[in-house]
Scaffold this motif. Structure first.
Motif, mmCIF file in Angstrom:
data_model
loop_
_atom_site.group_PDB
_atom_site.id
_atom_site.type_symbol
_atom_site.label_atom_id
_atom_site.label_comp_id
_atom_site.label_asym_id
_atom_site.label_seq_id
_atom_site.Cartn_x
_atom_site.Cartn_y
_atom_site.Cartn_z
ATOM 1 N N GLU A 6 1.024 -1.345 -0.066
ATOM 2 C CA GLU A 6 0.063 0.085 -0.195
ATOM 3 C C GLU A 6 0.995 1.391 0.118
ATOM 4 O O GLU A 6 1.844 1.369 0.583
ATOM 5 C CB GLU A 6 -0.858 -0.129 1.087
ATOM 6 C CG GLU A 6 -1.875 -1.216 1.253
ATOM 7 C CD GLU A 6 -1.320 -2.207 2.178
ATOM 8 O OE1 GLU A 6 -2.042 -3.195 2.635
ATOM 9 O OE2 GLU A 6 -0.096 -2.185 2.355
ATOM 10 N N GLY A 8 0.761 5.988 -0.545
ATOM 11 C CA GLY A 8 -0.104 7.133 -1.256
ATOM 12 C C GLY A 8 -0.710 7.867 0.258
ATOM 13 O O GLY A 8 -1.387 8.986 0.076
ATOM 14 N N ARG A 19 -5.118 9.740 -2.774
ATOM 15 C CA ARG A 19 -5.554 8.524 -3.579
ATOM 16 C C ARG A 19 -4.699 7.538 -2.925
ATOM 17 O O ARG A 19 -3.271 7.646 -3.275
ATOM 18 C CB ARG A 19 -5.068 8.753 -5.100
ATOM 19 C CG ARG A 19 -5.663 7.610 -5.853
ATOM 20 C CD ARG A 19 -5.128 7.884 -7.178
ATOM 21 N NE ARG A 19 -5.857 7.233 -8.301
ATOM 22 C CZ ARG A 19 -5.259 6.807 -9.554
ATOM 23 N NH1 ARG A 19 -4.090 6.986 -9.783
ATOM 24 N NH2 ARG A 19 -6.019 5.879 -10.164
ATOM 25 N N THR A 21 -2.995 3.473 -3.216
ATOM 26 C CA THR A 21 -2.630 2.510 -4.235
ATOM 27 C C THR A 21 -2.332 1.300 -3.520
ATOM 28 O O THR A 21 -1.492 1.456 -2.499
ATOM 29 C CB THR A 21 -1.445 3.081 -5.168
ATOM 30 O OG1 THR A 21 -1.783 4.202 -5.808
ATOM 31 C CG2 THR A 21 -0.974 2.020 -6.093
ATOM 32 N N CYS A 22 -2.636 0.135 -4.131
ATOM 33 C CA CYS A 22 -2.329 -1.144 -3.500
ATOM 34 C C CYS A 22 -1.676 -2.005 -4.664
ATOM 35 O O CYS A 22 -2.501 -2.444 -5.776
ATOM 36 C CB CYS A 22 -3.485 -1.709 -2.912
ATOM 37 S SG CYS A 22 -3.189 -3.766 -2.732
ATOM 38 N N ARG A 71 -9.943 -0.454 -9.869
ATOM 39 C CA ARG A 71 -9.028 -1.315 -10.058
ATOM 40 C C ARG A 71 -8.199 -1.353 -11.423
ATOM 41 O O ARG A 71 -9.083 -0.749 -12.600
ATOM 42 C CB ARG A 71 -9.604 -2.958 -10.056
ATOM 43 C CG ARG A 71 -10.729 -3.362 -10.685
ATOM 44 C CD ARG A 71 -11.214 -4.534 -10.213
ATOM 45 N NE ARG A 71 -10.004 -5.653 -10.138
ATOM 46 C CZ ARG A 71 -10.388 -6.599 -9.345
ATOM 47 N NH1 ARG A 71 -11.142 -7.048 -8.535
ATOM 48 N NH2 ARG A 71 -9.256 -7.613 -9.533
ATOM 49 N N THR A 77 -3.484 -3.643 -9.703
ATOM 50 C CA THR A 77 -3.627 -2.416 -8.820
ATOM 51 C C THR A 77 -4.911 -1.994 -8.445
ATOM 52 O O THR A 77 -5.658 -1.959 -9.286
ATOM 53 C CB THR A 77 -2.754 -1.305 -9.384
ATOM 54 O OG1 THR A 77 -1.249 -1.487 -9.704
ATOM 55 C CG2 THR A 77 -2.661 -0.246 -8.118
ATOM 56 N N TYR A 79 -7.188 0.866 -6.129
ATOM 57 C CA TYR A 79 -6.986 2.167 -5.764
ATOM 58 C C TYR A 79 -8.193 2.618 -4.870
ATOM 59 O O TYR A 79 -9.086 2.118 -4.806
ATOM 60 C CB TYR A 79 -7.123 3.195 -6.889
ATOM 61 C CG TYR A 79 -5.929 2.937 -8.073
ATOM 62 C CD1 TYR A 79 -6.292 2.434 -9.260
ATOM 63 C CD2 TYR A 79 -4.821 3.549 -7.936
ATOM 64 C CE1 TYR A 79 -5.382 2.107 -10.192
ATOM 65 C CE2 TYR A 79 -3.900 3.327 -8.825
ATOM 66 C CZ TYR A 79 -4.175 2.457 -9.952
ATOM 67 O OH TYR A 79 -3.195 2.218 -10.873
#
Length: 122
Positions: A6, A8, A19, A21-22, A71, A77, A79
């Motif tokens: 993870e 952001g 935002r 992100t993963c 996604r 990823t 989001y």
């Protein structure tokens, strides 16, 4: 080896946006439902939002209308766009692959990553 990374998070004033992100690896991402969770200091981890492999989304009442999960299967990823942030959104945010139980609720299936800290100042 499964990895969920993870990023952001940060410090933002109330009313601001972030935002998250993963980035996922080691899973069949395009076939997986993914979810965001968060854990505030002294509280249990709570579910925030889910996105299915087909793109259907669901949100906790506390974030509905303010957060958007999305996604990108090409990038493995997921989001979380967070708008109109409130001090109560302060927490460490985590993502996970989830599966549906017989009752229709989703539960996490992978070891947790390190999370990303979100701090909202008033």
């Amino acid at each position: 080896q499964v990895q969920l990374v993870e990023s952001g998070g940060g410090l933002v004033q109330a009313g601001g946006s972030l935002r998250l992100t993963c980035a996922a690896s080691g899973i069949l991402f395009s076939s997986s439902a993914m979810a965001w969770y968060r854990q505030a200091p002294g509280k249990q981890r709570e579910w925030v939002a889910t996105i299915t492999s087909g793109g259907s989304t669901n949100y906790a009442d506390s974030v509905k209308g303010r957060f958007t999960i999305s996604r990108d299967n090409a990038k493995n990823t997921v989001y979380l766009q967070m708008n109109s942030l409130k001090p109560g959104d302060t927490a460490v945010y985590y993502c996970n692959e989830v599966r549906s139980s017989y009752s229709g609720t989703y539960f996490p299936t992978r070891p947790w990553g390190q999370g990303t800290q979100v701090t909202v100042s008033s």
